[in-house]
Scaffold this motif. Structure first.
Motif, PDB file in Angstrom:
ATOM      1  N   ARG A   1       6.168  -9.427  -5.323  1.00  0.00           N
ATOM      2  CA  ARG A   1       7.423 -10.094  -5.525  1.00  0.00           C
ATOM      3  C   ARG A   1       8.473  -9.064  -6.331  1.00  0.00           C
ATOM      4  O   ARG A   1       8.067  -8.207  -6.832  1.00  0.00           O
ATOM      5  CB  ARG A   1       7.363 -11.390  -6.176  1.00  0.00           C
ATOM      6  CG  ARG A   1       6.199 -12.283  -5.502  1.00  0.00           C
ATOM      7  CD  ARG A   1       6.341 -13.783  -5.999  1.00  0.00           C
ATOM      8  NE  ARG A   1       7.637 -14.508  -5.498  1.00  0.00           N
ATOM      9  CZ  ARG A   1       7.986 -15.659  -6.234  1.00  0.00           C
ATOM     10  NH1 ARG A   1       7.224 -16.185  -7.222  1.00  0.00           N
ATOM     11  NH2 ARG A   1       9.062 -16.118  -6.022  1.00  0.00           N
ATOM     12  N   ASN A   2       9.669  -9.519  -6.288  1.00  0.00           N
ATOM     13  CA  ASN A   2      10.675  -8.939  -7.328  1.00  0.00           C
ATOM     14  C   ASN A   2      11.020  -7.701  -7.148  1.00  0.00           C
ATOM     15  O   ASN A   2      11.051  -6.627  -7.738  1.00  0.00           O
ATOM     16  CB  ASN A   2      10.252  -9.075  -8.837  1.00  0.00           C
ATOM     17  CG  ASN A   2      10.026 -10.629  -9.252  1.00  0.00           C
ATOM     18  OD1 ASN A   2      10.997 -11.494  -8.979  1.00  0.00           O
ATOM     19  ND2 ASN A   2       8.992 -10.562  -9.957  1.00  0.00           N
TER      20      ASN A   2
ATOM     21  N   SER B   1      10.646 -10.321  -1.755  1.00  0.00           N
ATOM     22  CA  SER B   1       9.478 -10.180  -1.778  1.00  0.00           C
ATOM     23  C   SER B   1       9.138  -9.284  -0.519  1.00  0.00           C
ATOM     24  O   SER B   1       9.582  -9.234   0.454  1.00  0.00           O
ATOM     25  CB  SER B   1       8.479 -11.510  -1.907  1.00  0.00           C
ATOM     26  OG  SER B   1       8.873 -12.368  -2.978  1.00  0.00           O
TER      27      SER B   1
ATOM     28  N   THR C   1      15.040 -14.482  -4.892  1.00  0.00           N
ATOM     29  CA  THR C   1      13.746 -13.141  -5.045  1.00  0.00           C
ATOM     30  C   THR C   1      13.670 -12.586  -3.959  1.00  0.00           C
ATOM     31  O   THR C   1      13.053 -13.231  -2.676  1.00  0.00           O
ATOM     32  CB  THR C   1      12.601 -13.898  -5.725  1.00  0.00           C
ATOM     33  OG1 THR C   1      13.020 -14.433  -7.027  1.00  0.00           O
ATOM     34  CG2 THR C   1      11.689 -12.471  -6.087  1.00  0.00           C
TER      35      THR C   1
END
Length: 276
Positions: A236-237, A227, A225
């Motif tokens: 995030r993401n 961030s 992921t």
């Protein structure tokens, strides 16, 4: 005489507004930190003093009054992290700082190289921590790592974070269009609100953005992921396109930010969006 009274009234109102603004800014800086809990405790002590007098609790009243007597020194010691953070925030917004990029074309190229590297690291689930220095110098952080002063390229960034290589464990610091250092140690955030699911890498990324205006990109080793940490907040993401877009927006906004007195005052009253 009437004019004097009016002037006094206006200055009194201004005085109240300034004090209220200072308390508001102090509260916002301490919000969601351990300092806010300590502040509640101090307010409770002040509230107990008249109550102890009313109920004739002599010993309790004596202890509370003695506590208040040494209160100023106690507050400085207890709130040292919050006071430091407030002064650093004031220093970042009060004065004219250096330019980050002189050329937008160079900025676009640098950001493209960074996001290309981050995308590949994310796909291979290789943990990474990239700090982009802004207007606040982080020389003390750079000194903890290995100084490189290299041209930014996606290939070099990928190689730095290859597992079991000398520089992979730590943060890589970017200043303008150069990779200044790698393997740097970052201060860990003490914010209790941070999710327990996040590891040391994410806590370090947030920590450096609490004490400077740096941007920190994190790639999770467990999930891949992507961030971004900024102003003590973590979002995030991200994917490649979204990360590039937000980096360009943030850096351009800071680069073109007004440095006049009016612009500075506006930045104090309405700080940048912490939620990006």
């Amino acid at each position: 005489m009437i004019s004097t009274v009016k002037n006094i009234s206006l200055f009194s109102i201004l005085d109240i507004l300034v004090v209220a603004f200072i308390f508001y800014k102090g509260y916002m800086l301490m919000k969601e930190t351990r300092g806010i809990q300590l502040l509640k405790g101090i307010v409770l002590i002040f509230a107990l003093i008249p109550i102890s007098q009313l109920l004739n609790l002599t010993v309790l009243n004596w202890i509370l009054n003695k506590t208040i007597t040494i209160g100023v020194l106690t507050i400085v010691i207890i709130f040292q992290p919050e006071i430091r953070r407030a002064l650093e925030h004031l220093g970042r917004t009060a004065f004219v700082d250096k330019h980050i990029f002189e050329d937008e074309e160079i900025m676009e190229k640098v950001i493209t190289e960074i996001v290309n590297a981050v995308e590949i690291l994310s796909k291979s689930r290789t943990g990474a921590l990239i700090v982009i220095e802004q207007k606040t110098g982080i020389g003390e952080i750079i000194k903890t790592g290995t100084e490189l002063d290299s041209v930014i390229s996606a290939a070099l960034l990928e190689n730095i974070f290859v597992v079991n290589t000398p520089l992979h464990d730590g943060a890589t610091v970017i200043r303008n269009d150069r990779i200044i250092a790698a393997g740097c140690f970052l201060p860990l955030s003490n914010n209790d609100v941070i999710s327990k699911k996040l590891g040391t890498r994410h806590r370090a990324a947030i920590g450096i953005t609490e004490t400077s205006d740096a941007l920190t990109i994190i790639v999770s080793e467990e999930t891949g992921t992507i961030s971004l940490a900024m102003n003590g907040r973590l979002i995030r993401n991200y994917d490649k396109d979204k990360l590039k877009k937000i980096l360009v927006q943030i850096i351009k906004r800071r680069q073109n930010k007004k440095t006049t007195l009016k612009g500075r005052i506006k930045s104090w009253i309405k700080p940048e969006n912490n939620n990006l």
